[in-house]
Design an enzyme around this catalytic site. Structure first.
Site, mmCIF file in Angstrom:
data_model
loop_
_atom_site.group_PDB
_atom_site.id
_atom_site.type_symbol
_atom_site.label_atom_id
_atom_site.label_comp_id
_atom_site.label_asym_id
_atom_site.label_seq_id
_atom_site.Cartn_x
_atom_site.Cartn_y
_atom_site.Cartn_z
ATOM 1 N N SER A 1 71.057 29.665 14.560
ATOM 2 C CA SER A 1 71.678 29.212 15.816
ATOM 3 C C SER A 1 71.987 27.718 15.704
ATOM 4 O O SER A 1 71.259 26.983 15.010
ATOM 5 C CB SER A 1 70.705 29.428 16.979
ATOM 6 O OG SER A 1 71.181 28.791 18.151
ATOM 7 N N TYR B 1 62.388 28.333 20.594
ATOM 8 C CA TYR B 1 63.475 29.111 19.971
ATOM 9 C C TYR B 1 64.210 28.251 18.941
ATOM 10 O O TYR B 1 64.452 28.675 17.811
ATOM 11 C CB TYR B 1 64.431 29.594 21.065
ATOM 12 C CG TYR B 1 65.696 30.234 20.561
ATOM 13 C CD1 TYR B 1 65.687 31.554 20.114
ATOM 14 C CD2 TYR B 1 66.905 29.529 20.531
ATOM 15 C CE1 TYR B 1 66.860 32.144 19.649
ATOM 16 C CE2 TYR B 1 68.069 30.111 20.073
ATOM 17 C CZ TYR B 1 68.040 31.426 19.636
ATOM 18 O OH TYR B 1 69.192 32.008 19.174
#
Ligand code: NAP
Length: 248
Positions: free
Chosen positions: A143, A157
């Site tokens: 990501s 995350y």
């Protein structure tokens, strides 16, 4: 040689788009998922409609026994794996670190970091020339959060994706001489159901004005990069990253 692809978390979103594109490119497809049998069956039907041999296998990627069973099913029903997409991932509700429980942190790290490592381990035992394999290719779905850090939202995350990036670099070097390439994609805001997990299903639409390109991405745009990295067209790419963040 028939290409056999394992895509983790392929019952929806980026994984499902990758499964459909892989089917169009002639891969035999294993659709892995965690819980939603009906969603996986829908993707399986679509992929078979596109002419691909395919199976759907329920397995939690963070549990090694289940990963072992997953790869045994692939061996016996599709053949030796040649491509792995470590796509399954999770996220918690948007919050600051002080409010994150130990349970949340461990679940996230197990799913987003340990899971891809376990899947890569069992894929390599079949792909690497060191183990008598014929080579292969792995793509990890990271990501842009790995380089942005996601403060005040989900630093856990972001850190898990940072670990996945470092794993990509290290493993790529470890197996570069064994016929296996390891790369990653780093999506930005993509229109999928993932954002409901963070407590804001409309997150991408809400934030579109902050994206330099002025829009969120589509799962199919990420799938294109994944399939390219897996293909022989990317034959000299390993340990590399493609960002799909619309300029973020
Ligand atoms: P999604 O729509 O929420 O799909 C997640 C998939 O992962 C589902 O198929 C889910 O299966 C599966 N899954 C979750 N935990 C699993 C586990 N422990 N074992 C096996 N499968 C598991 O997510 P997405 O948006 O397509 O995201 C896919 C990847 O892209 C993730 O790694 C995510 O971090 C990354 N990413 C997404 C975005 C974005 O904006 N969407 C941005 C950057 C990176 P079930 O439904 O059966 O539980």
């Amino acid at each position: 040689m028939q290409h056999v692809i394992v895509i983790t978390g392929a019952s929806r979103g980026i994984g499902a788009a990758t499964a459909r594109l892989a089917a169009r490119q002639g891969y035999r497809v294993c659709i892995n998922y965690h819980a939603d049998d009906q969603a996986a069956e829908r993707v399986l039907a679509e992929v078979r409609e596109l002419g691909a041999e395919a199976i759907a296998v329920r397995a939690d990627v963070s549990v090694e026994d289940e990963v072992i069973q997953l790869f045994h099913r692939v061996d016996s029903e599709l053949g030796r794996v040649t491509a792995l997409v470590n796509n399954a991932g999770t996220i918690g509700h948007s919050s600051r670190l002080e409010d994150m429980s130990e349970f949340r942190l461990l679940k996230l790290m197990k799913t987003n970091v340990v899971g891809p490592m376990l899947c890569a381990k069992h894929a390599l035992q079949r792909m690497s020339t060191r183990h008598g394999g014929l080579g292969g290719s792995i793509v990890n779905v990271s990501s842009v959060a790995a380089r942005l850090g996601s403060p005040n939202e989900y630093v856990d995350y972001a850190a898990s994706k940072g670990a996945l990036d470092t794993f990509t670099v290290g493993l790529a070097k470890e197996v570069a001489g064994e016929g296996v390439r390891v790369n990653a994609v780093r999506p930005g805001y993509i229109h999928t159901d993932f954002h409901a997990l963070s407590g804001d299903p409309d997150r991408v639409s809400t934030l579109e004005s902050s994206i330099p390109m002025g829009r969120g991405g589509q799962a199919e745009e990420v799938a294109e990069a994944i399939i390219w990295l897996l293909s022989d067209k990317a034959s000299y790419s390993t340990g590399s990253f493609i960002d799909l963040g619309g300029g973020r």
